[in-house]
Design a protein around this motif. Structure first.
Motif, short mmCIF file in Angstrom:
data_model
loop_
_atom_site.label_atom_id
_atom_site.label_comp_id
_atom_site.label_asym_id
_atom_site.label_seq_id
_atom_site.Cartn_x
_atom_site.Cartn_y
_atom_site.Cartn_z
N ASP A 1 58.61 38.06 -0.15
CA ASP A 1 59.97 37.56 -0.41
C ASP A 1 60.47 36.85 0.83
OD1 ASP A 1 62.51 37.11 -1.29
OD2 ASP A 1 63.06 39.22 -1.55
N GLY A 2 60.28 35.53 0.92
CA GLY A 2 59.71 34.62 -0.04
C GLY A 2 58.60 33.80 0.61
N ILE A 3 57.81 33.17 -0.24
CA ILE A 3 56.65 32.43 0.24
C ILE A 3 57.03 31.10 0.89
CG2 ILE A 3 55.10 33.48 -1.42
CD1 ILE A 3 55.23 30.81 -2.97
N ARG A 4 58.27 30.64 0.67
CA ARG A 4 58.69 29.40 1.33
C ARG A 4 58.58 29.53 2.85
NH1 ARG A 4 59.95 26.53 4.62
NH2 ARG A 4 61.57 24.95 4.80
N ASP A 5 58.77 30.74 3.37
CA ASP A 5 58.77 30.95 4.81
C ASP A 5 57.37 31.13 5.39
OD1 ASP A 5 61.64 30.87 5.17
OD2 ASP A 5 61.68 32.77 4.09
N LEU A 6 56.34 30.92 4.57
CA LEU A 6 54.96 30.92 5.08
C LEU A 6 54.52 29.52 5.47
CD1 LEU A 6 53.21 33.38 2.58
CD2 LEU A 6 54.35 33.89 4.75
N VAL A 7 55.40 28.53 5.27
CA VAL A 7 55.11 27.15 5.67
C VAL A 7 56.31 26.62 6.45
CG1 VAL A 7 53.61 26.71 3.68
CG2 VAL A 7 56.04 26.23 3.49
N ASN A 8 56.06 25.62 7.27
CA ASN A 8 57.18 25.04 8.03
C ASN A 8 57.81 23.86 7.30
OD1 ASN A 8 55.04 23.26 8.40
ND2 ASN A 8 55.72 22.67 10.47
N ASP A 9 57.09 23.28 6.33
CA ASP A 9 57.60 22.16 5.57
C ASP A 9 57.31 22.43 4.10
OD1 ASP A 9 58.31 19.81 4.36
OD2 ASP A 9 57.04 18.50 5.59
N ILE A 10 58.36 22.64 3.32
CA ILE A 10 58.20 23.01 1.92
C ILE A 10 57.57 21.89 1.09
CG2 ILE A 10 60.44 22.20 1.09
CD1 ILE A 10 60.66 24.85 -0.46
N ASN A 11 57.59 20.65 1.62
CA ASN A 11 57.03 19.52 0.90
C ASN A 11 55.70 19.05 1.47
OD1 ASN A 11 59.10 19.07 -1.11
ND2 ASN A 11 60.43 18.46 0.57
N ASP A 12 55.06 19.87 2.29
CA ASP A 12 53.72 19.57 2.82
C ASP A 12 52.69 20.04 1.79
OD1 ASP A 12 51.23 19.60 4.13
OD2 ASP A 12 52.18 19.84 6.09
N GLY A 13 52.11 19.08 1.05
CA GLY A 13 51.18 19.43 -0.02
C GLY A 13 49.92 20.09 0.46
N VAL A 14 49.38 19.63 1.57
CA VAL A 14 48.14 20.21 2.10
C VAL A 14 48.37 21.65 2.54
CG1 VAL A 14 46.39 20.03 3.92
CG2 VAL A 14 47.25 17.95 2.80
N LEU A 15 49.47 21.88 3.24
CA LEU A 15 49.80 23.22 3.71
C LEU A 15 50.07 24.15 2.53
CD1 LEU A 15 50.10 24.76 6.35
CD2 LEU A 15 52.51 24.13 6.40
N ALA A 16 50.75 23.63 1.52
CA ALA A 16 51.03 24.45 0.33
C ALA A 16 49.74 24.89 -0.34
CB ALA A 16 51.89 23.65 -0.65
N GLN A 17 48.77 23.98 -0.43
CA GLN A 17 47.50 24.34 -1.04
C GLN A 17 46.76 25.38 -0.21
OE1 GLN A 17 44.95 21.00 -1.80
NE2 GLN A 17 43.45 22.19 -2.92
N ARG B 1 60.87 25.14 -5.97
CA ARG B 1 61.17 24.20 -4.89
C ARG B 1 59.93 23.70 -4.18
NH1 ARG B 1 65.64 26.29 -0.89
NH2 ARG B 1 65.34 24.17 -0.15
N GLY B 2 59.87 22.37 -3.95
CA GLY B 2 58.90 21.76 -3.08
C GLY B 2 57.46 21.81 -3.57
N CYS B 3 56.57 21.32 -2.70
CA CYS B 3 55.13 21.35 -3.00
C CYS B 3 54.62 22.78 -3.11
CB CYS B 3 54.36 20.60 -1.91
SG CYS B 3 54.62 18.81 -1.94
N ILE B 4 55.21 23.68 -2.34
CA ILE B 4 54.79 25.08 -2.43
C ILE B 4 55.11 25.63 -3.82
CG2 ILE B 4 56.96 26.04 -1.52
CD1 ILE B 4 53.47 27.35 -0.62
N GLY B 5 56.22 25.18 -4.41
CA GLY B 5 56.56 25.59 -5.77
C GLY B 5 55.62 24.99 -6.80
N THR B 6 55.24 23.73 -6.61
CA THR B 6 54.29 23.08 -7.53
C THR B 6 52.95 23.80 -7.50
OG1 THR B 6 55.38 20.94 -7.21
CG2 THR B 6 53.14 20.92 -8.09
N GLU B 7 52.46 24.10 -6.30
CA GLU B 7 51.18 24.82 -6.19
C GLU B 7 51.28 26.22 -6.78
OE1 GLU B 7 48.04 24.03 -5.11
OE2 GLU B 7 48.82 21.99 -5.21
N MET B 8 52.44 26.85 -6.60
CA MET B 8 52.65 28.19 -7.17
C MET B 8 52.56 28.13 -8.68
SD MET B 8 53.48 31.38 -6.15
CE MET B 8 52.28 32.00 -7.31
N MET B 9 53.18 27.14 -9.30
CA MET B 9 53.12 26.99 -10.75
C MET B 9 51.69 26.74 -11.22
SD MET B 9 55.95 27.42 -12.40
CE MET B 9 55.60 26.56 -13.94
N ASN B 10 50.92 26.00 -10.44
CA ASN B 10 49.54 25.70 -10.83
C ASN B 10 48.64 26.92 -10.73
OD1 ASN B 10 50.17 23.02 -11.30
ND2 ASN B 10 49.58 22.35 -9.25
#
Length: 368
Positions: free
Chosen positions: A162-178, A211-220
Motif C-alpha cells: 500500500d501502494g505500489i506507486r511508491d515503488l517507482v520514481n516516475d509513475i509514467n515510466d513504462g520500462v520501470l513499471a514493467q 494511474r500511470g504506466c504502473i496502473g496499465t501494467e497492473m491491469m495487464n
C-alpha cells in the motif's frame, strides 16, 4: 523389457556425454512447454467472497479507487480474515491462520499504527502477530529491495503493498513499471503468496483507470481487480471489476459503525443514498436507451430489452463480467447498484438467462 524401451535406452546411452543440439535458452524454454498432457497443481485461493473463490496464491491482485474510497478498510478486512476466518462477507478458505506482510509506503508511522491498533487489532481482539513495515521515509529503489527481502524472510501467505506507486520514481515510466510488475510476479510465484497491490485511480471524474504506466501494467498482469467507492451517508462498496477465473457479480456494501469498525449494510435502495449518486450521473447516461417520461423529475426508465440485446451482440454466451462492462459502457451508468437493478429486471423479464458453466457465470438470451 519392451524392445522399444531398450532401443530408447541404448540411444540415450550412446549419446551420453555428447553435447545437446539445443541452446541453453531452448532447454529452459522446453521446461516451460505447455501440452495437454502436462499436469499442474490446482490453484490455491486464500479467500471466498459471497462464496466465490478469490485472492489466489502466486498471483497479483489489485485494489483501486479514489482517495478516501475505503481501500485501507478493505485491506484491513483481509488482514483480519487471515485470523478470524470470517469477516463480513469474506471467508478464509483454509482452517489455519495465514501469515500477513503489510508493506505501507504511503501513510505516516502514526497512521499505520493507528489502523493496526484501533482497527485490525480490535477486529481480531488482540495482536495478530503480523509483519508490518512503514517505509514511507525510504528512497524508492530501497523500498523495492527491502520488499523483496521482507517477503523472503517473513514467508507470508498474503502481502499487501500500500501502494505500489511508491515503488517507482516516475509513475509514467513504462520500462520501470514493467520491471516492478515482473519483480512482483516473480516474488509471488517463488514464495507462493498472494500479493495485493493498492493503487489510486486517475483523478479525473470521467477516468476510472488505474494511474500511470504502473496502473496499465497492473491491469495487464493482475489476476483480479477490485474497485472501492464511497457513496453518500458513509456507505462504501467493493466491486470486482476484472477477473481471470471466478466472477463475483455481487458488490460488497459496508458501513462504519460507531466504534469505527466496518459493519454489514444492505445494498442502497430507492430513496436512499445511492439514488442521489444516480441522479448526479443522469446527465451522463446514454439517451438512446432511456424511455422518455412525461415528467423528467420523476426519474428515468431504461429500455432494458434493447440495452441487454445490444450488449449481447448476437452472441449465445457472454460472461458475467463482460456483460456488465458492455451494459455499463452502452448505458453510461457508473454506479454498480444500478447495473444490478437492470440485470435483475432483465432476468425477471426473461431477456437473458443466467447459467453456470465450468465455474463461471454465463448469460445467454432467453428462449422465446
Amino acid at each position: 523389457m519392451d524392445s522399444n524401451i531398450m532401443n530408447q535406452l541404448e540411444a540415450e546411452l550412446a549419446l551420453a556425454g555428447e553435447a545437446t543440439a539445443l541452446s541453453p535458452r531452448m532447454l529452459m524454454l522446453e521446461q516451460m512447454r505447455i501440452t495437454p498432457e502436462r499436469q499442474l497443481p490446482p490453484m490455491e485461493f486464500l479467500f471466498r467472497l459471497f462464496g466465490r473463490l478469490c485472492f489466489p496464491r502466486r498471483e497479483l491482485v489489485a485494489i483501486t479507487g479514489r482517495a478516501k474510497s475505503g481501500k485501507t478498510f478493505v485491506t484491513s478486512m483481509l488482514m483480519a480474515c487471515c485470523t478470524l476466518r470470517d469477516v463480513l462477507y469474506f471467508h478464509r478458505e483454509c482452517e489455519e491462520r495465514l501469515r500477513v506482510l503489510w508493506y505501507d509506503t504511503e501513510q505516516s508511522d502514526e497512521s499505520t499504527l493507528d489502523i493496526l491498533k484501533n482497527r485490525v487489532m480490535r477486529m481480531v481482539r488482540g495482536d495478530p502477530g503480523f509483519d508490518i513495515f512503514n517505509v514511507r521515509g525510504v528512497e524508492w529503489k530501497e523500498r523495492r529491495a527491502m520488499l523483496s527481502e521482507a517477503v523472503a524472510h517473513c514467508r507470508p501467505d498474503l502481502v499487501i503493498v500500500d501502494g505500489i506507486r511508491d515503488l517507482v520514481n516516475d509513475i509514467n515510466d513504462g520500462v520501470l513499471a514493467q520491471e516492478v510488475m515482473e519483480e512482483l510476479m516473480h516474488m509471488a510465484t517463488e514464495h507462493n503468496c498472494c500479493i495485493v497491490c493498492v493503487l489510486h485511480q486517475n483523478k479525473g471524474s470521467e477516468d476510472h483507470n488505474l494511474r500511470g504506466c504502473i496502473g496499465t501494467e497492473m491491469m495487464n498482469k493482475a489476476f483480479e481487480v477490485y474497485t472501492c467507492e464511497k457513496l453518500p451517508q458513509r456507505i462504501f462498496t467493493l466491486t470486482q471489476t476484472m477477473t481471470r477465473k471466478y466472477d463475483i457479480e455481487q458488490p460488497l456494501y459496508y458501513g462504519v459503525g460507531s466504534d469505527g469498525l466496518p459493519v454489514m449494510v444492505d445494498a442502497p435502495v430507492a430513496g436512499g443514498a445511492a439514488v442521489q449518486v444516480a441522479a448526479e450521473q443522469l446527465q451522463k447516461l446514454n439517451s438512446e436507451y432511456i424511455i422518455p417520461t412525461d415528467d423528467n423529475q420523476k426519474g428515468h426508465q431504461f429500455d432494458v430489452p434493447r440495452l441487454f440485446m445490444d450488449a449481447m451482440r448476437g452472441e449465445m454466451e457472454v460472461g458475467g463480467y463482460e456483460l456488465r462492462q458492455r451494459v455499463m459502457q452502452l448505458s453510461g451508468i457508473v454506479v454498480p447498484f444500478q447495473y444490478n437493478r437492470l440485470l435483475t429486471m432483465a432476468l425477471e423479464q426473461r431477456i437473458v438467462m443466467k447459467i453456470t458453466k465450468h465455474g463461471h457465470v454465463i448469460y445467454t438470451p432467453a428462449p422465446f
